[in-house]
Scaffold this motif. Sequence first.
Motif, mmCIF file in Angstrom:
data_model
loop_
_atom_site.group_PDB
_atom_site.id
_atom_site.type_symbol
_atom_site.label_atom_id
_atom_site.label_comp_id
_atom_site.label_asym_id
_atom_site.label_seq_id
_atom_site.Cartn_x
_atom_site.Cartn_y
_atom_site.Cartn_z
ATOM 1 N N ASN A 1 5.971 8.843 5.140
ATOM 2 C CA ASN A 1 5.340 7.883 6.055
ATOM 3 C C ASN A 1 5.111 6.593 5.285
ATOM 4 O O ASN A 1 4.270 6.533 4.386
ATOM 5 N N LYS A 2 5.847 5.535 5.624
ATOM 6 C CA LYS A 2 5.755 4.273 4.895
ATOM 7 C C LYS A 2 4.609 3.386 5.383
ATOM 8 O O LYS A 2 4.394 2.312 4.835
ATOM 9 N N THR A 3 3.937 3.826 6.445
ATOM 10 C CA THR A 3 2.883 3.002 7.030
ATOM 11 C C THR A 3 1.517 3.519 6.596
ATOM 12 O O THR A 3 1.396 4.538 5.912
ATOM 13 N N SER A 4 0.477 2.833 7.040
ATOM 14 C CA SER A 4 -0.896 3.270 6.766
ATOM 15 C C SER A 4 -1.487 4.032 7.950
ATOM 16 O O SER A 4 -2.657 4.381 7.938
ATOM 17 N N VAL A 5 -0.661 4.280 8.978
ATOM 18 C CA VAL A 5 -1.118 4.948 10.188
ATOM 19 C C VAL A 5 -0.549 6.359 10.226
ATOM 20 O O VAL A 5 0.575 6.600 9.784
ATOM 21 N N GLN A 6 -1.311 7.312 10.767
ATOM 22 C CA GLN A 6 -0.847 8.692 10.855
ATOM 23 C C GLN A 6 0.362 8.824 11.769
ATOM 24 O O GLN A 6 0.490 8.108 12.759
ATOM 25 N N THR B 1 1.001 14.032 -1.874
ATOM 26 C CA THR B 1 0.455 12.673 -1.965
ATOM 27 C C THR B 1 0.493 12.118 -3.374
ATOM 28 O O THR B 1 -0.006 11.049 -3.620
ATOM 29 N N SER C 1 0.801 -1.211 0.000
ATOM 30 C CA SER C 1 0.000 0.000 0.000
ATOM 31 C C SER C 1 0.838 1.267 0.000
ATOM 32 O O SER C 1 0.358 2.338 -0.344
ATOM 33 N N ALA C 2 2.100 1.131 0.433
ATOM 34 C CA ALA C 2 2.947 2.317 0.518
ATOM 35 C C ALA C 2 4.173 2.219 -0.366
ATOM 36 O O ALA C 2 5.066 3.030 -0.299
ATOM 37 N N GLU D 1 -0.136 12.001 7.136
ATOM 38 C CA GLU D 1 -1.058 10.905 6.883
ATOM 39 C C GLU D 1 -0.295 9.660 6.443
ATOM 40 O O GLU D 1 0.816 9.746 5.917
ATOM 41 N N GLY D 2 -0.913 8.493 6.664
ATOM 42 C CA GLY D 2 -0.304 7.257 6.212
ATOM 43 C C GLY D 2 -0.106 7.260 4.714
ATOM 44 O O GLY D 2 -1.023 7.575 3.961
ATOM 45 N N GLY D 3 1.111 6.925 4.255
ATOM 46 C CA GLY D 3 1.408 6.894 2.834
ATOM 47 C C GLY D 3 1.700 8.241 2.220
ATOM 48 O O GLY D 3 1.898 8.335 1.013
#
Length: 967
Positions: free
Chosen positions: A782-787, A722, A677-678, A807-809
């Motif tokens: 941000n490599k994660t899906s979490v803020q 983004t 996802s990222a 933001e995540g990603g």
Amino acid sequence: MPAVSKGDGMRGLAVFISDIRNCKSKEAEIKRINKELANIRSKFKGDKALDGYSKKKYVCKLLFIFLLGHDIDFGHMEAVNLLSSNKYTEKQIGYLFISVLVNSNSELIRLINNAIKNDLSSRNPTFMCLALHCIANVGSREMAEAFAGEIPRILVAGDTMDSVKQSAALCLLRLYKTSPDLVLMGEWTSRVVHLLNDQHMGVVTAAISLITCLSQKNPDEFKTCVSLAVSRLSRIVSSASTDLQDYTYYFVPAPWLSCKLLRLLQCYPPPEDGAVKGRLVECLETILNKAQEPPKSKKVQHSNAKNAILFEAISLIIHYDSEPNLLVRACNQLGQFLQHRETNLRYLALESMCTLASSEFSHEAVKTHIETVINALKTERDVSVRQRAADLLYAMCDRSNAKQIVAEMLSYLETADYSIREEMVLKVAILAEKYAVDYSWYVDTILNLIRIAGDYVSEEVWYRVIQIVINRDDVQGYAAKTVFEALQAPACHENMVKVGGYILGEFGNLIAGDPRSSPLVQFNLLHSKFHLCSVPTRALLLSAYIKFINLFPETKSTIQEVLRSDSQIRNSDVELQQRAVEYLKLSSIASTDVLATVLEEMPPFPERESSILAKLKKKKGPGAVSVNELEEGKREGGELNGGGERGGDSSAISTPSPSADLLGLRAGPPVTAAAPSAGSLLVDVFSEAGVNDDVHCAFIVNLPSGRLMFLIFLTPFSKPITKPVPFLAVPACLSASHTLLSLALRFVCKNNGVLFENQLLQIGIKSEYRQNLGRMYLFYGNKTSVQFVTFTTTLNVQAKPVEPLIEGGAQVQQVINIECLTDFSDAPLLNIKFRYGGALQNLTLKLPVTINKFFQPTEMASHDFFQRWKQLSLPQQEAQKIFKANHAMDTEVLKAKLLGLGMALLENVDPNPENFVCAGVIQTKAQQVGSLLRLEPNAQAQMYRLTVRSSKDTVSKRLCELLAEQF
């Protein structure tokens, strides 16, 4: 070797050397050398043809000048011409010059190869040896391609003289080490192995070095060498010193050959043939018996040769690990060395016994020497011997002697050398856990360990004791009582406070019935340490306090007052402030049932590999901790890495923190790619899009030395970017040791790339410089899906608040404008803090801002360059470093790095075309600093000589340090 006639004395060379030695100064020496070089050059260019003697003399002078450290850029062709001479002395000097000065890329290599081929086919043993020596000395791939097929034929030919066979074997060994893919034995294998039966001991000694190297890479092809090696070893061991007179060294027959034979046998398992195995065992017994005999000489050379064979024999016995009688005898022999007056023997004995201790046949025999080893640990003057004694105690430890060994190691820790304390702490912790029958003893041992050597107790150790206490109900009450007593000491190490805070927060109720350890007494004891502790420990104590409210409701008002105090809810540290506010609110609004659920007792930790064993293995290197130990560690209980954060915190913050591996401090699988996802959502930092040039604040950065370095303008974050653009391939997680230094050094010769990356965050960088000004763009992804929340960056000083949410990603950027005020050596530190999943992440990096970024390239002609070079001749203006090449010596790569440095790369300036020279001016606001650089690669030796001259001494030294890391 042919006799040298009186006419070969080369009087001119002797006079020249005498003149050089009589020079009173460096300048006089250079003047004399330049005069001689001019004379030699005129002789070589003259119309009159030189005879062989004159060529030899002048080539010798050039070789001597080179050995003095001066560059030689002519005379190579004359040296090649000497190879065609029929006189030994002339051919010898030619080969010597080529071996030292000609590299594998030389245009003359084909002529040299032709001359070597002629000498190899001449059947003149002297000329053949000279040619083989030259091949071995140069050892280039081109020579391997030319002669790898010819040398084995010479080696096994029946009419080849013994001296030539020796040279051929060693030459082939050299080529095999440099180009193993080109040296294919094939049909020659069996004939090379049979050289072990050669009548000439010199041939056998040379051949066995080659066979050992080949056997290590291709054991199956050369396994027939085992029986021949045993046969040859048997003949040497059983012979008297008079039988091998030419190869007897201080009454020890052929010691070097014996050691090499024993080392060759260690490449293979025990022989399957009963007769061969029996003969080998007989040889080993003979060697052990001879070690007991009185010495035939008092000379140290005799004992050294004798002991060298003995230790190789013991290494072979340990390698086989199948003869109980030999193993026990070897152990007893080593035991005698433990009290020998020679330090080296004591060291080797301890080292070998460490290996013997792992054998089931000799472990008990090793244990009989425990008192001697303990005495060595206490009384040895040499720290390396004491360290081997500690290793041996660790290796011989089992359930029968664990308490004695741990007690002795704890006792020694109080006076141990600082260099080995951390390793000793790890070993004590492992032994205490591994052999603990009574876990109350384990708790006592670890707490005593923290008391004695708290500074060297790593997080893994105190995490582990907490894990074991939580996983074992029978020891929880004792642990709470013991740690409560330990905390009453006036001076208490912070690690003890961490353990105490965690255990009392979980199990303080088990000792609360005693008035001396009532809930309020426990709280007051912990809180009395609060102001002395670091921020992470204070955070842990706050978590313990909220646990106390659940365990002891009567302490609620007291603890709430502490949480409500200005020192907590207005704390400058955001972590402590947030905990205080959240815990205060939780204790105020939550019902008793909710509070009991949220703050319930920690569940048992999962079973994992012991993190202490893993840390010791990493510290000692591969093979330092056996597989059995790791397996036992798994059976004994889990690791506190997943619980590492749990061990360091309490219930409400018990979720494993992703910060555990932010800097690669703990073992974990490397991250090779972001989640799907990222994986493609990070903006390319090399594109020009989205760069915000607005400047919001300016400030001066002060280094620890107090000297002003440069002016930095910092912008807050722009809005998150983004747009999904694929990013470049980047390295996996980097270790903490690279965080501050190595990461920045990677950008000395480049301006763009990935500064840092782990599982959560990727930091890209793009920078540009002009004169004394620079601009740097930092991209935080941000490599994660979490803020990421409360995201802040600090650059040595207080800066304006930045956009607190990523933001995540998503990815955000930061712009830094730089102005160089004066020369500097230290780069500014960038501190990054944010919260991920409720856990605080903290990262510190050095920004890759180095003095060379402010270079203005300067083009110069050859005359101007050397004129300026001579002007910068003061000792303090020059910095020079000779160092080993860290990377392949590729000319184009070198040019690219030098251009990336920022200086102008000057072509056709240095007389030696292999060298590189550069020129540039460092632009600062205070002054301009002119700098010249000369890089001299030596491909044959894989070495560089780097010389930097600048008008300011600090700049020369700094540039030299930076560049030495790049090549």
